[in-house]
Enzyme design. Structure first.
Site, PDB file in Angstrom:
ATOM      1  N   GLY A  10       0.758  -1.258   0.105  1.00 22.84           N
ATOM      2  CA  GLY A  10       0.023  -0.024  -0.023  1.00 22.84           C
ATOM      3  C   GLY A  10       0.928   1.424   0.254  1.00 22.84           C
ATOM      4  O   GLY A  10       2.206   1.162  -0.090  1.00 22.84           O
ATOM      5  N   GLN A  11       0.223   2.339  -0.069  1.00 18.04           N
ATOM      6  CA  GLN A  11       0.821   3.667  -0.039  1.00 18.04           C
ATOM      7  C   GLN A  11       1.773   3.808   1.016  1.00 18.04           C
ATOM      8  O   GLN A  11       2.865   4.143   1.001  1.00 18.04           O
ATOM      9  CB  GLN A  11       0.122   4.874  -0.104  1.00 18.04           C
ATOM     10  CG  GLN A  11      -0.834   4.841  -1.399  1.00 18.04           C
ATOM     11  CD  GLN A  11      -1.807   6.107  -1.344  1.00 18.04           C
ATOM     12  OE1 GLN A  11      -1.582   7.057  -2.114  1.00 18.04           O
ATOM     13  NE2 GLN A  11      -3.169   6.089  -0.815  1.00 18.04           N
ATOM     14  N   ASP A  36      -1.648 -13.732   5.428  1.00 12.49           N
ATOM     15  CA  ASP A  36      -3.194 -13.497   5.802  1.00 12.49           C
ATOM     16  C   ASP A  36      -3.094 -13.176   7.318  1.00 12.49           C
ATOM     17  O   ASP A  36      -3.093 -14.032   8.029  1.00 12.49           O
ATOM     18  CB  ASP A  36      -3.995 -14.656   5.342  1.00 12.49           C
ATOM     19  CG  ASP A  36      -5.575 -14.338   5.898  1.00 12.49           C
ATOM     20  OD1 ASP A  36      -5.622 -13.269   6.154  1.00 12.49           O
ATOM     21  OD2 ASP A  36      -6.118 -15.372   5.714  1.00 12.49           O
ATOM     22  N   ILE A  37      -3.163 -11.604   7.734  1.00 13.48           N
ATOM     23  CA  ILE A  37      -3.145 -11.590   9.144  1.00 13.48           C
ATOM     24  C   ILE A  37      -4.450 -11.866   9.945  1.00 13.48           C
ATOM     25  O   ILE A  37      -4.293 -11.943  11.081  1.00 13.48           O
ATOM     26  CB  ILE A  37      -2.989  -9.728   9.507  1.00 13.48           C
ATOM     27  CG1 ILE A  37      -3.979  -9.190   8.792  1.00 13.48           C
ATOM     28  CG2 ILE A  37      -1.564  -9.563   8.809  1.00 13.48           C
ATOM     29  CD1 ILE A  37      -4.058  -7.753   9.308  1.00 13.48           C
ATOM     30  N   TYR A  61      -8.269  -2.595   6.078  1.00 16.84           N
ATOM     31  CA  TYR A  61      -9.556  -2.594   4.980  1.00 16.84           C
ATOM     32  C   TYR A  61      -9.709  -0.999   5.371  1.00 16.84           C
ATOM     33  O   TYR A  61     -10.357  -0.780   6.288  1.00 16.84           O
ATOM     34  CB  TYR A  61     -10.688  -3.600   5.689  1.00 16.84           C
ATOM     35  CG  TYR A  61     -11.570  -3.761   4.750  1.00 16.84           C
ATOM     36  CD1 TYR A  61     -11.806  -4.885   3.957  1.00 16.84           C
ATOM     37  CD2 TYR A  61     -12.557  -2.721   4.500  1.00 16.84           C
ATOM     38  CE1 TYR A  61     -12.854  -4.989   3.255  1.00 16.84           C
ATOM     39  CE2 TYR A  61     -13.787  -2.730   3.685  1.00 16.84           C
ATOM     40  CZ  TYR A  61     -13.625  -3.879   2.799  1.00 16.84           C
ATOM     41  OH  TYR A  61     -15.145  -4.072   2.112  1.00 16.84           O
ATOM     42  N   THR A  62      -9.625  -0.383   4.081  1.00 23.16           N
ATOM     43  CA  THR A  62      -9.768   1.052   4.000  1.00 23.16           C
ATOM     44  C   THR A  62     -11.088   1.416   3.157  1.00 23.16           C
ATOM     45  O   THR A  62     -11.193   2.731   3.028  1.00 23.16           O
ATOM     46  CB  THR A  62      -8.603   1.706   3.729  1.00 23.16           C
ATOM     47  OG1 THR A  62      -8.116   1.369   2.632  1.00 23.16           O
ATOM     48  CG2 THR A  62      -7.569   1.325   4.732  1.00 23.16           C
ATOM     49  N   ASP A 102      -8.394   9.422  11.391  1.00 25.22           N
ATOM     50  CA  ASP A 102      -9.364  10.391  11.701  1.00 25.22           C
ATOM     51  C   ASP A 102     -10.910   9.853  11.797  1.00 25.22           C
ATOM     52  O   ASP A 102     -11.698  10.491  12.527  1.00 25.22           O
ATOM     53  CB  ASP A 102      -9.358  11.533  10.729  1.00 25.22           C
ATOM     54  CG  ASP A 102      -9.582  11.240   9.525  1.00 25.22           C
ATOM     55  OD1 ASP A 102      -9.003  10.291   8.832  1.00 25.22           O
ATOM     56  OD2 ASP A 102     -10.700  11.696   8.782  1.00 25.22           O
ATOM     57  N   TYR A 125     -16.277   1.181   9.335  1.00 27.96           N
ATOM     58  CA  TYR A 125     -14.616   1.510   9.264  1.00 27.96           C
ATOM     59  C   TYR A 125     -14.052   2.185  10.411  1.00 27.96           C
ATOM     60  O   TYR A 125     -13.225   1.476  10.947  1.00 27.96           O
ATOM     61  CB  TYR A 125     -14.265   2.189   7.920  1.00 27.96           C
ATOM     62  CG  TYR A 125     -12.984   2.592   7.964  1.00 27.96           C
ATOM     63  CD1 TYR A 125     -11.837   1.811   7.697  1.00 27.96           C
ATOM     64  CD2 TYR A 125     -12.394   3.947   8.066  1.00 27.96           C
ATOM     65  CE1 TYR A 125     -10.495   2.336   7.872  1.00 27.96           C
ATOM     66  CE2 TYR A 125     -11.328   4.310   7.851  1.00 27.96           C
ATOM     67  CZ  TYR A 125     -10.200   3.532   7.887  1.00 27.96           C
ATOM     68  OH  TYR A 125      -8.939   3.747   7.658  1.00 27.96           O
TER      69      TYR A 125
END
Length: 284
Positions: A10-11, A36-37, A61-62, A102, A125
């Site tokens: 990811g970023q 796989d966490i 998971y975003t 946030d 989320y």
């Protein structure tokens, strides 16, 4: 120092691995294809063999809208996965840095949320990320929780890339103008995180680039810096309905960083300029 980074594809994870490697640390970056966490036994066997000194947990998971319809998967990754990693971190006596968001706040008011303000997530989320925070705090002693917002980096999709892509076919774009927060450049954040994990200054931190803006102001600065003649129409949240409710106030105080002697991230405008320069140098 041996450092394990989850979410390395990811970023943020990508930049954390890159920054740690640049400083000469022994970096191990993994994505979901390597581990796989959500599988506790796999997590235990992998980390018991590696025995890292630090775990930087960027994996998450975003997809905030999709999370409202796929709550089980979101919970497994953000809560169960975090618990699995924190449990084994305790077993191998590793420091643990958990990336949060946030979205743990309700987004009300106009004042910046402090590190000690009560969490009150308004979507699934945010609920899973807050529950992940609580798991880290309850399972570990050597933990950092770093809340971030409006992330952009080289490795992946983000708001800046979306705006530039839209500008290829449009000269006018509607962007929400009543949601305020701070963009976070992963290159800048990664440098802070590598600094942080070398200390024992544990606790909750807020880390994003300095200053606040709306999404519309963010977009205008992108096109100003990139010299693109695109009109940004600032619209209200209600005019752009989404599956998950977005917080209107994502401003976060970085007082804890200052109090503990960490260098705050550069202004968000400066971050955009450097990011666009990097994109252009890569020919993207």
């Amino acid at each position: 120092m041996k450092i394990l980074v989850t979410g390395a594809t990811g970023q943020l994870g990508y930049d954390v691995v890159r920054e740690g490697s640049r400083r000469g640390f022994e970096m191990y970056g993994i994505g979901s294809s390597q581990l796989d966490i959500t599988n506790k036994n796999n997590v235990i066997s992998y980390i018991e063999e590696l025995r890292p000194d630090v775990i930087v947990h960027c994996a998450a998971y975003t997809a905030v809208d999709q999370a409202e319809d796929d709550k089980e998967t979101c919970w497994k990754v953000n809560v169960d996965g975090t618990k699995n990693l924190a449990t084994i971190a305790r077993m191998v006596n590793a420091k643990f840095l958990y990336i949060s968001t946030d979205y743990v706040f309700n987004g009300e008011g106009q004042e910046p949320f402090t590190e000690t303000d009560s969490a009150d997530p308004i979507g699934h989320y945010g609920l899973t990320k807050h529950t992940g925070e609580e798991s880290v705090k309850s399972l570990l002693d050597k933990w950092f929780i770093v809340r971030i917002s409006w992330v952009f980096g080289m490795n992946g999709n983000n708001f800046i890339k979306t705006m530039l892509r839209l500008a290829e076919s449009r000269n006018e774009i509607n962007v929400v103008g009543d949601q305020y927060g701070s963009p976070t450049y992963t290159y800048d954040l990664a440098r802070l995180l590598i600094d942080m994990i070398q200390t024992d200054k544990y606790g909750i931190y807020h880390a994003s680039n300095e200053g606040y803006c709306s999404w519309a102001e963010f977009a205008k600065e992108i096109f100003r810096v990139s010299n693109k003649d695109v009109v940004i129409n600032s619209i209200k949240t209600e005019e752009y309905p989404t599956r998950a409710v977005r917080p209107k106030n994502s401003r976060m105080s970085k007082q804890k960083l200052v109090e503990n002697g960490f260098t705050t991230l550069p202004p968000w405008q400066d971050a955009i300029t450097r990011y666009l320069t990097e994109i252009n140098s890569r020919g993207e």
